[in-house]
Design a protein around this motif. Structure first.
Motif, PDB file in Angstrom:
ATOM      1  N   VAL A 134       0.851  -1.475  -0.216  1.00 22.87           N
ATOM      2  CA  VAL A 134      -0.324  -0.079   0.130  1.00 22.87           C
ATOM      3  C   VAL A 134       0.702   1.188  -0.008  1.00 22.87           C
ATOM      4  O   VAL A 134       0.796   2.438  -0.214  1.00 22.87           O
ATOM      5  N   MET A 135       2.068   1.459   0.669  1.00 26.11           N
ATOM      6  CA  MET A 135       2.728   2.495   1.000  1.00 26.11           C
ATOM      7  C   MET A 135       3.701   2.665  -0.850  1.00 26.11           C
ATOM      8  O   MET A 135       3.121   4.364  -0.635  1.00 26.11           O
ATOM      9  N   ALA A 136       3.837   1.680  -1.319  1.00 23.59           N
ATOM     10  CA  ALA A 136       4.134   1.705  -2.285  1.00 23.59           C
ATOM     11  C   ALA A 136       3.699   2.306  -3.061  1.00 23.59           C
ATOM     12  O   ALA A 136       4.056   2.972  -4.278  1.00 23.59           O
ATOM     13  N   LEU A 137       2.159   2.816  -3.394  1.00 23.93           N
ATOM     14  CA  LEU A 137       1.427   3.457  -3.590  1.00 23.93           C
ATOM     15  C   LEU A 137       1.723   5.003  -3.806  1.00 23.93           C
ATOM     16  O   LEU A 137       0.818   5.315  -3.790  1.00 23.93           O
ATOM     17  N   ARG A 138       1.814   5.292  -3.341  1.00 20.97           N
ATOM     18  CA  ARG A 138       1.903   7.221  -2.725  1.00 20.97           C
ATOM     19  C   ARG A 138       1.057   7.235  -2.288  1.00 20.97           C
ATOM     20  O   ARG A 138       0.958   7.990  -2.686  1.00 20.97           O
ATOM     21  N   PRO A 139      -0.174   6.187  -1.329  1.00 22.95           N
ATOM     22  CA  PRO A 139      -1.009   7.350  -1.544  1.00 22.95           C
ATOM     23  C   PRO A 139      -1.597   8.544  -0.583  1.00 22.95           C
ATOM     24  O   PRO A 139      -0.894   9.122   0.258  1.00 22.95           O
TER      25      PRO A 139
END
Length: 240
Positions: A151-156
């Protein structure tokens, strides 16, 4: 005045003749961390599933940064900047940790940038020592953190978490609380959770659901003191 990031307007969900969500209005500001609580059947999980496009509202609207996302598919919602982590990890068991994180990062960022994001996440989550391990061989808490990393890798801009500490040990819960506070420096969060101590550790504001409606929104301290909340939900947990 704080900027509204996510808004639900007169949101309703009916299952036959049952109104699981009955005209809910909800606002989350940019950078805010909000916990959703309530007894079983209160409507919080149904509300969460509508925010994440797992359920379609019967009526009402959901807005993200002023854009109506009510009818969008989960993939479209993700691309707008909303990251979702469900209670059961939905990671790829048959691939290494590094590859799972890279696939998530590369879906939003070019190759070199994606590699940098993965390296950063491995360090932040202390997963570097197991980056070559298959996800399916990891302990439950580690698998949960791999999904956090994806989830963090998506930079939401907004992260939605459904019972993120389910099945975790005491030490893993403490580490997850630290992680969520850290993530909140970069994104707004909505967390559905039953663990009252965990909520006290992370939440500035709590939204209490009861019978498909929002009963109150306040600090955890004030929520715990409220006689109606104690009657319908907290019970002895209010004294913990």
């Amino acid at each position: 005045m704080s900027e509204v990031l996510l808004e639900a307007r007169d949101l309703e969900k009916r299952f036959g003749g049952v109104r699981a969500i009955a005209g809910v209005d909800f606002r989350l500001n940019r950078g805010e961390l909000r916990c959703l609580i309530g007894p079983n059947g209160a409507g919080k999980s149904t509300f969460f599933k509508m925010l994440t496009a797992q359920l379609r509202p019967s009526s009402g609207r959901i807005l993200f940064e002023g854009r109506d996302i009510t009818a969008l598919e989960p993939q479209r919602i993700s691309r707008l900047g909303i990251g979702i982590k469900n209670q059961v990890p939905s990671v790829f068991d048959g691939i290494p940790v590094y590859e799972g994180l890279w696939l998530a990062a590369a879906s939003r960022h070019p190759g070199a940038e994606a590699a940098g994001i993965v390296s950063e996440i491995l360090e932040r989550l202390d997963l570097g020592g197991i980056s070559d391990h298959l996800v399916g061989t990891l302990a439950h808490g580690q698998r949960q953190w791999v999904e956090f990393g994806m989830v963090m890798a998506l930079r939401p801009k907004l992260i939605l978490l459904d019972e993120p500490t389910a099945g975790m040990s005491h030490d893993e819960v403490k580490r997850t609380a630290e992680l969520i506070r850290e993530l909140n420096r970069e994104a707004a969060l909505i967390v559905v959770e039953h663990d009252m101590q965990f909520i006290r550790d992370i939440a500035a504001t709590v939204t209490v659901f009861h019978q498909g409606r929002i009963l109150m929104e306040d600090t955890m301290a004030n929520v715990q003191k409220d006689p109606k909340v104690r009657e319908i939900y907290m019970g002895t947990a209010a004294d913990a």
